[in-house]
Design a protein around this motif. Sequence first.
Motif, mmCIF file in Angstrom:
data_model
loop_
_atom_site.group_PDB
_atom_site.id
_atom_site.type_symbol
_atom_site.label_atom_id
_atom_site.label_comp_id
_atom_site.label_asym_id
_atom_site.label_seq_id
_atom_site.Cartn_x
_atom_site.Cartn_y
_atom_site.Cartn_z
ATOM 1 N N GLY A 137 0.802 -1.216 0.000
ATOM 2 C CA GLY A 137 0.000 0.000 0.000
ATOM 3 C C GLY A 137 0.836 1.267 0.000
ATOM 4 N N ALA A 138 0.532 2.185 0.917
ATOM 5 C CA ALA A 138 1.212 3.476 0.976
ATOM 6 C C ALA A 138 2.710 3.310 1.229
ATOM 7 C CB ALA A 138 0.578 4.338 2.061
ATOM 8 N N GLU A 139 3.093 2.338 2.060
ATOM 9 C CA GLU A 139 4.512 2.112 2.328
ATOM 10 C C GLU A 139 5.242 1.649 1.070
ATOM 11 O OE1 GLU A 139 4.794 -0.662 5.498
ATOM 12 O OE2 GLU A 139 4.264 0.807 7.042
ATOM 13 N N TYR A 140 4.555 0.851 0.262
ATOM 14 C CA TYR A 140 5.179 0.389 -0.972
ATOM 15 C C TYR A 140 5.359 1.540 -1.952
ATOM 16 C CZ TYR A 140 6.039 -1.936 -5.393
ATOM 17 O OH TYR A 140 6.591 -2.313 -6.591
ATOM 18 N N ARG A 141 4.421 2.458 -2.005
ATOM 19 C CA ARG A 141 4.536 3.593 -2.923
ATOM 20 C C ARG A 141 5.760 4.439 -2.577
ATOM 21 N NH1 ARG A 141 -1.189 3.439 -2.476
ATOM 22 N NH2 ARG A 141 -1.271 5.118 -0.923
ATOM 23 N N THR A 142 6.049 4.559 -1.293
ATOM 24 C CA THR A 142 7.254 5.271 -0.883
ATOM 25 C C THR A 142 8.502 4.484 -1.277
ATOM 26 O OG1 THR A 142 6.133 6.345 0.974
ATOM 27 C CG2 THR A 142 8.530 6.157 1.103
ATOM 28 N N PHE A 143 8.481 3.179 -1.055
ATOM 29 C CA PHE A 143 9.596 2.298 -1.401
ATOM 30 C C PHE A 143 9.818 2.275 -2.910
ATOM 31 C CE2 PHE A 143 10.688 -1.992 -2.887
ATOM 32 C CZ PHE A 143 11.912 -2.208 -2.253
ATOM 33 N N LEU A 144 8.741 2.374 -3.670
ATOM 34 C CA LEU A 144 8.791 2.236 -5.121
ATOM 35 C C LEU A 144 9.620 3.316 -5.803
ATOM 36 C CD1 LEU A 144 7.640 1.087 -7.868
ATOM 37 C CD2 LEU A 144 5.684 2.609 -7.501
ATOM 38 N N MET A 145 9.593 4.541 -5.285
ATOM 39 C CA MET A 145 10.129 5.669 -6.026
ATOM 40 C C MET A 145 11.623 5.562 -6.302
ATOM 41 S SD MET A 145 7.556 7.298 -6.878
ATOM 42 C CE MET A 145 8.511 8.542 -7.736
ATOM 43 N N GLY A 146 12.390 5.005 -5.387
ATOM 44 C CA GLY A 146 13.817 4.825 -5.651
ATOM 45 C C GLY A 146 14.051 3.950 -6.868
ATOM 46 N N GLY A 147 13.254 2.898 -7.002
ATOM 47 C CA GLY A 147 13.358 2.024 -8.167
ATOM 48 C C GLY A 147 12.916 2.704 -9.440
ATOM 49 N N ILE A 148 11.873 3.535 -9.353
ATOM 50 C CA ILE A 148 11.393 4.266 -10.530
ATOM 51 C C ILE A 148 12.464 5.232 -11.024
ATOM 52 C CG2 ILE A 148 9.752 5.996 -11.331
ATOM 53 C CD1 ILE A 148 8.502 3.284 -11.207
ATOM 54 N N PHE A 149 13.138 5.915 -10.107
ATOM 55 C CA PHE A 149 14.201 6.839 -10.508
ATOM 56 C C PHE A 149 15.310 6.101 -11.260
ATOM 57 C CE2 PHE A 149 13.003 9.514 -6.584
ATOM 58 C CZ PHE A 149 12.087 10.247 -7.328
ATOM 59 N N ALA A 150 15.727 4.971 -10.708
ATOM 60 C CA ALA A 150 16.798 4.196 -11.351
ATOM 61 C C ALA A 150 16.344 3.666 -12.704
ATOM 62 C CB ALA A 150 17.229 3.042 -10.438
ATOM 63 N N GLN A 151 15.102 3.193 -12.766
ATOM 64 C CA GLN A 151 14.596 2.668 -14.037
ATOM 65 C C GLN A 151 14.466 3.765 -15.081
ATOM 66 O OE1 GLN A 151 10.552 2.376 -14.741
ATOM 67 N NE2 GLN A 151 10.560 0.320 -15.611
ATOM 68 N N ALA A 152 13.975 4.928 -14.683
ATOM 69 C CA ALA A 152 13.730 6.009 -15.634
ATOM 70 C C ALA A 152 15.012 6.438 -16.326
ATOM 71 C CB ALA A 152 13.088 7.195 -14.918
ATOM 72 N N VAL A 153 16.093 6.622 -15.568
ATOM 73 C CA VAL A 153 17.335 7.085 -16.197
ATOM 74 C C VAL A 153 17.994 5.968 -16.997
ATOM 75 C CG1 VAL A 153 17.690 8.842 -14.427
ATOM 76 C CG2 VAL A 153 18.740 6.593 -14.132
ATOM 77 N N ALA A 188 22.316 14.414 -2.572
ATOM 78 C CA ALA A 188 23.262 13.350 -2.930
ATOM 79 C C ALA A 188 22.561 12.222 -3.677
ATOM 80 C CB ALA A 188 23.936 12.816 -1.672
ATOM 81 N N ALA A 189 21.321 11.912 -3.287
ATOM 82 C CA ALA A 189 20.558 10.855 -3.958
ATOM 83 C C ALA A 189 20.305 11.222 -5.414
ATOM 84 C CB ALA A 189 19.236 10.622 -3.234
ATOM 85 N N TYR A 190 19.851 12.455 -5.646
ATOM 86 C CA TYR A 190 19.614 12.897 -7.026
ATOM 87 C C TYR A 190 20.926 12.931 -7.812
ATOM 88 C CZ TYR A 190 14.734 14.204 -6.229
ATOM 89 O OH TYR A 190 13.377 14.168 -5.980
ATOM 90 N N GLY A 191 21.996 13.374 -7.162
ATOM 91 C CA GLY A 191 23.285 13.394 -7.836
ATOM 92 C C GLY A 191 23.752 12.004 -8.225
ATOM 93 N N LEU A 192 23.538 11.030 -7.346
ATOM 94 C CA LEU A 192 23.913 9.647 -7.636
ATOM 95 C C LEU A 192 23.114 9.105 -8.812
ATOM 96 C CD1 LEU A 192 25.391 6.996 -6.879
ATOM 97 C CD2 LEU A 192 23.505 6.527 -5.298
ATOM 98 N N VAL A 193 21.820 9.363 -8.835
ATOM 99 C CA VAL A 193 20.975 8.868 -9.927
ATOM 100 C C VAL A 193 21.380 9.513 -11.252
ATOM 101 C CG1 VAL A 193 18.617 8.737 -10.806
ATOM 102 C CG2 VAL A 193 19.050 8.344 -8.382
ATOM 103 N N LEU A 194 21.695 10.810 -11.239
ATOM 104 C CA LEU A 194 22.105 11.482 -12.473
ATOM 105 C C LEU A 194 23.483 11.001 -12.934
ATOM 106 C CD1 LEU A 194 20.880 15.141 -11.827
ATOM 107 C CD2 LEU A 194 19.954 13.485 -13.458
ATOM 108 N N PHE A 195 24.355 10.702 -12.001
ATOM 109 C CA PHE A 195 25.657 10.130 -12.356
ATOM 110 C C PHE A 195 25.469 8.780 -13.036
ATOM 111 C CE2 PHE A 195 29.885 8.341 -10.630
ATOM 112 C CZ PHE A 195 30.574 8.766 -11.766
ATOM 113 N N PHE A 196 24.541 7.990 -12.518
ATOM 114 C CA PHE A 196 24.211 6.703 -13.136
ATOM 115 C C PHE A 196 23.594 6.920 -14.522
ATOM 116 C CE2 PHE A 196 21.355 2.921 -13.522
ATOM 117 C CZ PHE A 196 22.349 1.960 -13.559
#
Length: 276
Positions: free
Chosen positions: A63-79, A151-159
């Motif tokens: 549910g709501a906890e998964y939606r929060t957990f999901l976003m890190g994966g979405i960021f990595a997948q999107a880039v 730092a999280a956004y910087g790491l994702v953009l570096f990837f």
Amino acid sequence: MATVTLTARKPAGSLRTVRDGLVIAWRNLVNLRRTPGAVVAALVQPLMFVLLLAYVFGGSLGGAEYRTFLMGGIFAQAVTFNASFTAIGLAADMDKGMVDRFRALPMPRGSVILGRALSDLAMSAVTLTVTSLCGLLVGWRVEGSVPAAVAAYGLVLFFAFAMSWVGATIGLMARSVEVAQSAGFIWLFPVTFVSGAFVSVTTMPGPLRVIAEWNPVSATATAARSLFGNQAPEGVVTPSAWPVQHATSYALLCTCAVIAVFMPLAVRRYRRIAHG
């Protein structure tokens, strides 16, 4: 009387490559006005995954906890998916004869590919911004500190920058838009879904679990969640494997390794095409 001749000093090789790469990047960004469909696809695709995974599968995954957990994966997948636009963009330049025009200009060979990677990096930044706003709408929040979030956004953009070099290598090898479209997407789905981007890797069978644990997409997603302060739902078990426990360090190591491997491959391939 002796005369003194003054000559303009040329920029150093690496500085000149970056300077010319920025010019090419600006040219690519300006040309996006002619291909609005590519921009829409880059923005809509991650939004679709957010809504589908959050509300179609999210109810059974936390549910709501998964939606929060999901976003890190979405960021990595999107880039990671944005690497396909690098492949298609370079293939289109070759189809249109732009590579021949660039070859006639006094610029370092690596500038053309660097410019493509930088313009796609800018596109990835826009994608992350829009995806973050969508995440806020579905309940995602940054629970950590502001410096950690940066730092999280910087790491994702570096990837994202590293993945652009993978896409560049594929695009230069394909040498046609049609082949680049196929080859650019074939590897994306197994790389992003055989990972810990959306679910715990502990649910996967033995061989897939090992691959997922050491997958750079998993490390990037896990590191982003850690820096954002997002906790996994109760039903999502955190693996004890070293790449998961040291996700930030491993993500940085993998990103540097991808650049070290694919940047020379892309530049070498471009030089062969330019001299061919």
